[in-house]
Scaffold this active site. Structure first.
Site, mmCIF file in Angstrom:
data_model
loop_
_atom_site.group_PDB
_atom_site.id
_atom_site.type_symbol
_atom_site.label_atom_id
_atom_site.label_comp_id
_atom_site.label_asym_id
_atom_site.label_seq_id
_atom_site.Cartn_x
_atom_site.Cartn_y
_atom_site.Cartn_z
ATOM 1 N N GLU A 102 64.927 -6.846 42.461
ATOM 2 C CA GLU A 102 64.939 -5.424 42.828
ATOM 3 C C GLU A 102 63.505 -4.994 43.076
ATOM 4 O OE1 GLU A 102 66.745 -4.085 39.292
ATOM 5 O OE2 GLU A 102 68.674 -4.889 39.950
ATOM 6 N N TYR A 114 58.681 -10.523 50.265
ATOM 7 C CA TYR A 114 60.029 -11.062 50.028
ATOM 8 C C TYR A 114 60.739 -11.368 51.348
ATOM 9 C CZ TYR A 114 59.180 -9.218 45.314
ATOM 10 O OH TYR A 114 58.643 -8.938 44.081
#
Ligand SMILES: CC(C)(COP(=O)(O)OP(=O)(O)OC[C@H]1O[C@@H](n2cnc3c(N)ncnc32)[C@H](O)[C@@H]1OP(=O)(O)O)[C@@H](O)C(=O)NCCC(=O)NCCS
Length: 148
Positions: A102, A114
């Site tokens: 998250e 990411y």
């Protein structure tokens, strides 16, 4: 540079890296919980100095990336990617087939990192994180670890 697992005696150094790198640093309590729980905290050392760290939890084929942080003075030198790839490999070694994380929707450097490593957005937790002025959403991301 070398990786090693964190122990309690590293806490002061690691908290220093956190607090200088990030507006929303992990607390001493967060690290103590991870040190006493089923988590792996990996430190990256260079010339005897901790320059970054990452935290994962792996169970029943699922890895969760809880934290990744690079010392402010070492940002934008490929260290974050280096740590992330290490944690991905470590998760594979522990038989994870998928990795979740998250990230604050305002954290553009982390999101870019990411995404560039292949993580995909799979959900949104609304108003999940506190901010200085209110709350912000968490973007939930995943990376398949099979077949690579
Ligand atoms: C996110 C973080 C770990 C990235 O570490 P880093 O060592 O600076 O990143 P790298 O040099 O390895 O960069 C890897 C990629 O991240 C992205 N990135 C890194 N810094 C960026 C910035 N300031 N702006 C936009 N994208 C950025 C880019 O995609 C970059 O790839 P590129 O160099 O090919 O453009 C670092 O900024 C950090 O410690 N932030 C504070 C803690 C944090 O936010 N952790 C994530 C919590 S979910």
């Amino acid at each position: 540079m070398k990786f090693r697992e964190m122990s309690e005696s590293d806490l002061v150094m690691v908290l220093d890296v956190e607090r200088n790198a990030y507006e929303y640093p992990w607390t001493e309590g967060n690290f103590n919980d991870c040190l006493s729980g089923n988590y792996e905290i990996w430190l990256l050392e260079s010339k005897g100095r901790v320059i970054g760290h990452g935290v994962i939890s792996v169970a029943v084929g699922e890895a969760h990336l809880l934290n990744i942080c690079v010392a402010q003075s070492c940002h934008s030198q490929g260290i974050g990617r280096f740590i992330l790839r290490y944690l991905i490999e470590r998760s594979r070694t522990l038989d994870a087939t998928v990795m979740f994380l998250e990230v604050r929707e305002s954290n553009l450097p982390a999101l870019a990192l990411y995404q560039s490593e292949g993580y995909e957005k799979i959900g949104l937790r609304k108003n999940y994180y506190p901010t200085v002025v209110g709350r912000e959403h968490a973007i939930v991301m995943s990376l398949k670890l099979l077949g690579v």
